[in-house]
Design an enzyme around this catalytic site. Structure first.
Site, short mmCIF file in Angstrom:
data_model
loop_
_atom_site.label_atom_id
_atom_site.label_comp_id
_atom_site.label_asym_id
_atom_site.label_seq_id
_atom_site.Cartn_x
_atom_site.Cartn_y
_atom_site.Cartn_z
N SER A 240 0.86 -1.18 0.00
CA SER A 240 0.00 0.00 0.00
C SER A 240 0.89 1.23 0.00
CB SER A 240 -0.90 0.00 1.24
OG SER A 240 -0.09 0.20 2.38
N LYS A 241 0.23 2.38 -0.03
CA LYS A 241 0.98 3.64 -0.14
C LYS A 241 2.08 3.78 0.91
CE LYS A 241 -1.56 6.95 -2.78
NZ LYS A 241 -3.03 6.85 -2.65
N ARG A 242 1.82 3.23 2.09
CA ARG A 242 2.83 3.47 3.13
C ARG A 242 4.14 2.71 2.87
NH1 ARG A 242 2.55 -0.67 6.93
NH2 ARG A 242 0.84 -2.04 6.39
#
Ligand code: GLU
Length: 474
Positions: A240-242
């Site tokens: 995911s984005k993180r």
């Protein structure tokens, strides 16, 4: 030549960027089609009217085009195929394999809660199955599910998977607004487009039993299924984005080469012996589903960077020069190379840097001091190398360089050697302050490459500037 029996599809829902997982699904389908000389279909699943956008459709095209993943048929848009879904739902209604359901969302919710409170599975209770009236009220069309205790999903990657058939209910095929649900449209299209292999992310596994029962109700042959494991971050959580950028085009903006990214995502879940770097032709030749693993692939940024560096190194310099151009910072004060005998072109500058740059962005940063008189000096360089103690050394370089008749490597070697003797220093000790003065950085290609590229005039100018920055007088 195509083997018409192999037909695969990439079927993205245009609700955001093309992300790495989607690109990998597209790539695996593309490679499988090319390997088997089959057909690769692109289908845009845009029946979710609220979430589908034109921009997302464009992002899918841009991403696929940048990665050179081309398709043979399509793009087909589900939003333009509503007649087809209507036709099939009518056939299912007529043959008694589907029925109209008039239960309101409120009724359904109340009954769901009741089932939950009794400890029963909260599935549709089939209330409208036997209704024969046809009131003018809103309705959905439900699939008349035949209850079986077990549904087997054959899967080329995971082997057969067993699902509890009792958990399936009479699911909705067509919503009250006349739009098909995902599971309905997918099956209609996979049948209509004669898809032989459904290769998609394993987040769709739970949809597959429903889809299989619909294939059967339509009397259509089942495609083969291959559910590709998810991509995880280093912490084993779904990517995911993180974990970093997930959109394909963000990698373009960060200076990755498309073939490096393709090579990297091909290896996310697939392998061929212990080979890491593959040409496109090799990927096509070696790719097959039997080498796709069943455990999640782990995204490793360092490995992607390493691979990108390999591709940068392997790209011919004139081509690389074109690729790096969009990444170059604005040039404030161009170097007047015109006054030197043979001004270097960007390709020549790139040539000396390409084996030291992992991204086009890094390459652009490195190239900048060779194009612009106004280049930054790093803090490290200022405090370590452009100090008062460096002044006599820099002055010695300046005066020896001035005496050089022919500005070439042997004369420069001799001049630097003389300065070394004067100060009792080795080449490595001499090169650092000179490199700092000439590039503002403490790493660079070979010092002679730097000096020759910059030319006499600019070298002299930079040494004088460094001397004054170090606190000396020129
Ligand atoms: N449209 C679905 C998605 O984007 C994929 C459907 C499929 O491959 O069956 O996740």
């Amino acid at each position: 030549m195509t083997d018409s029996s192999i037909r695969v599809r990439f079927a993205p829902s245009p609700t955001g960027h093309l992300h790495l997982g989607g690109a990998r699904t597209a790539l695996f389908n593309y490679l499988f089609a090319r390997h088997h000389k089959g057909t690769f279909v692109l289908r845009i699943e845009d029946t979710d009217r609220e979430r589908s956008t034109k921009e997302s459709i464009q992002a899918i095209f841009d991403g696929l085009q940048w990665l050179s993943i081309d398709w043979d048929e399509g793009p087909f848009y589900q939003s333009e195929r509503l007649n087809k879904y209507n036709e099939i739902s009518r056939l299912l209604l007529e043959s008694g394999k589907a029925y109209r359901c008039y239960c309101t969302p409120q009724d359904l919710e109340a009954r769901r809660q009741e089932a939950i409170s009794k400890g029963l599975p909260p599935k549709y209770d089939g209330r409208c199955r036997l209704r024969s009236d046809n009131p003018p009220d809103p309705f959905v069309i439900r699939f008349k599910n035949t209850e079986v205790s077990e549904i087997i999903v054959p899967d080329l990657i995971r082997g057969p998977m067993s699902f509890n058939g009792n958990l399936l209910d009479d699911w909705v095929l067509v919503r009250s607004d006349g739009y098909p649900t995902y599971n309905f449209a997918v099956v209609v299209d996979d049948v209509d487009m004669r898809i032989s292999h459904v290769i998609r992310g394993d987040d769709h596994i739970n949809n597959t039993p429903r889809q299989i029962s619909l294939f059967q109700a339509l009397g259509a042959p089942l495609p083969k299924f291959a559910h590709i494991p998810m991509i995880h971050g280093a912490d084993r959580a779904k990517l995911s984005k993180r974990h970093g950028a997930t959109s394909v085009m963000a990698y373009k903006d960060m200076g990755y080469l498309p073939h490096a990214l393709v090579n990297y995502i091909a290896r996310l879940g697939w392998s061929h012996k212990d080979q890491e770097v593959f040409t496109r032709d090799e990927l096509i030749t070696f790719f097959d589903l039997d080498k796709v693993g069943s455990s999640p692939a782990v995204f490793n940024m360092e490995k992607l960077l390493w691979l990108n560096a390999q591709y940068i190194k392997g790209t011919p310099s004139p081509e690389l020069a074109d690729l790096v151009k969009p990444f170059l910072k604005t040039i404030q004060s161009p170097i007047d190379y015109l006054s030197s005998d043979s001004p270097p072109g960007l390709a020549q500058i790139v040539e000396v840097w390409k084996s030291r740059s992992r991204t086009l962005l890094e390459l652009a940063e490195s190239v900048h001091p060779f194009l612009d008189k106004e280049f930054p000096y790093s803090e490290h360089v200022l405090s370590m190398y452009l100090t008062k103690q460096a002044i006599p050394l820099l002055q010695s370089f300046a005066s020896r360089f001035k005496e050089i008749q022919d500005w070439n490597k042997p004369s420069l070697e001799e001049a630097i050697h003389e300065t070394g003797k004067e100060f009792g220093l080795k080449l490595s000790q001499l090169a650092q302050p000179l490199r700092a003065a000439l590039t503002g950085q403490h790493v660079s290609p070979g010092i002679y490459d730097v000096i020759l590229l910059l030319g006499r005039r600019e070298v002299n100018h930079r040494i004088q500037k460094a001397i004054s920055m170090a606190g000396g007088h020129t």
